[in-house]
Design a protein around this motif. Structure first.
Motif: not given
Ligand SMILES: Nc1ncnc2c1ncn2[C@@H]1O[C@H](COP(=O)(O)OP(=O)(O)OP(=O)(O)O)[C@@H](O)[C@H]1O
Ligand code: NI
Length: 263
Positions: A91-95
């Motif tokens: 979910q958090l990757r790249g954000k």
């Protein structure tokens, strides 16, 4: 320091093993990381240094959740007070969690680099923002029309850096972001990392280049053979390393070309 801040990112007793097939039926287990602990506070730059093969990239990949499928990962990774599960990582990757990978092969070989930098930006302003990022990293506007194979190693690295400059980034994991970068772009990259930290993000800067890292790092984690040897304040890296606790860290420090003759 309040508790929440201390819990920003905590990697505790990480171990990573791989099952390898020796012959068709025989397997063996190798364990490149066995006891690795490191933490990052909000607004802090933690440099992670260690010899080639010591496990730095695996540590980064474990945090990002991009270890290969045959990896067995144990230990705890706590992010903002919560266990960073595989689902959470995705979910958090790249954000919230940005990654600058060591290998330029992470770029899509079939997509123009300008387009790749636009991924994750708001559609309306993506092109404008991408152009601004290119200017910031001394890439020409026309470079955006090129495919990765048409760029030099240093240019690709700067493209990868541009892909992770996003609003809302709280943790930046940069795996060797500086090799092949000329001096001006190097200081730009280091100051960009410092900017992330100033804006409250935690930054993990994986590097061989201790001297450059010390320009911006608050603390330094020294990794050897998949274990944490020492976590020291950046300030302790001075003189002959009298303030460093471990012999290994002192040797690493004193072996640098500019320190070699200071005995
Ligand atoms: N997929 C894999 N399967 C088996 N062993 C692996 C795998 N990936 C990495 N390793 C091993 O784990 C060890 C650590 O690798 P890692 O890439 O984390 O090193 P590193 O510290 O990043 O090195 P460098 O500074 O050269 O990038 C190495 O011995 C490597 O051979
Ligand atoms: Ni690596």
């Amino acid at each position: 320091m309040n508790n929440a801040n201390n819990n920003f990112l905590k990697v505790e007793k990480l171990s990573i093993s791989f099952i390898q097939y020796v012959r068709a039926t025989k397997t063996r287990i190798i364990q490149p990381i066995s006891d690795l602990s490191v933490d990052i506070k909000e607004g802090e730059i933690m440099a992670v240094v260690g010899a080639s093969g010591s496990g730095k990239s695996l540590l980064a990949h474990a945090i990002l959740g991009i270890l290969p499928g045959n990896a067995i990962c144990q230990g705890n990774i706590i992010y903002r007070g919560e266990e960073l599960t595989d689902e959470r990582k995705e979910q958090l990757r790249g954000k919230e969690i940005a990654f600058i990978p060591q290998s330029v092969n992470y770029l899509d070989p079939l997509m123009k680099v300008g387009k790749q930098v636009q991924i994750g930006l708001h559609k309306k302003t993506a092109e404008k923002q991408q152009k601004q990022l290119f200017a910031k990293y001394e890439l020409k506007e026309s470079d955006g029309e090129l495919f990765p194979f048409e760029l030099s190693g240093g240019m690709l690295r700067r493209v990868m850096f541009a892909t992770c400059v996003r609003e809302g980034v709280r943790l930046v994991v940069a795996d060797e972001p500086t090799p092949g970068i000329h001096p001006e772009a190097l200081s730009e990259i280091l100051s960009q990392l410092a900017d992330f930290a100033k804006n409250g993000a935690g930054v993990m800067l994986i590097t061989h280049d201790i001297v450059s890292a010390l320009e911006v790092a608050d603390r330094v984690a020294v990794i050897k053979d998949g274990k944490t040897v020492e976590i020291a304040d950046a300030k302790a890296f001075q003189g002959k390393g009298e303030q460093l606790k471990e012999e290994y860290t002192r040797k690493l420090w004193n072996a640098l070309p500019q320190n070699e003759f200071s005995f």
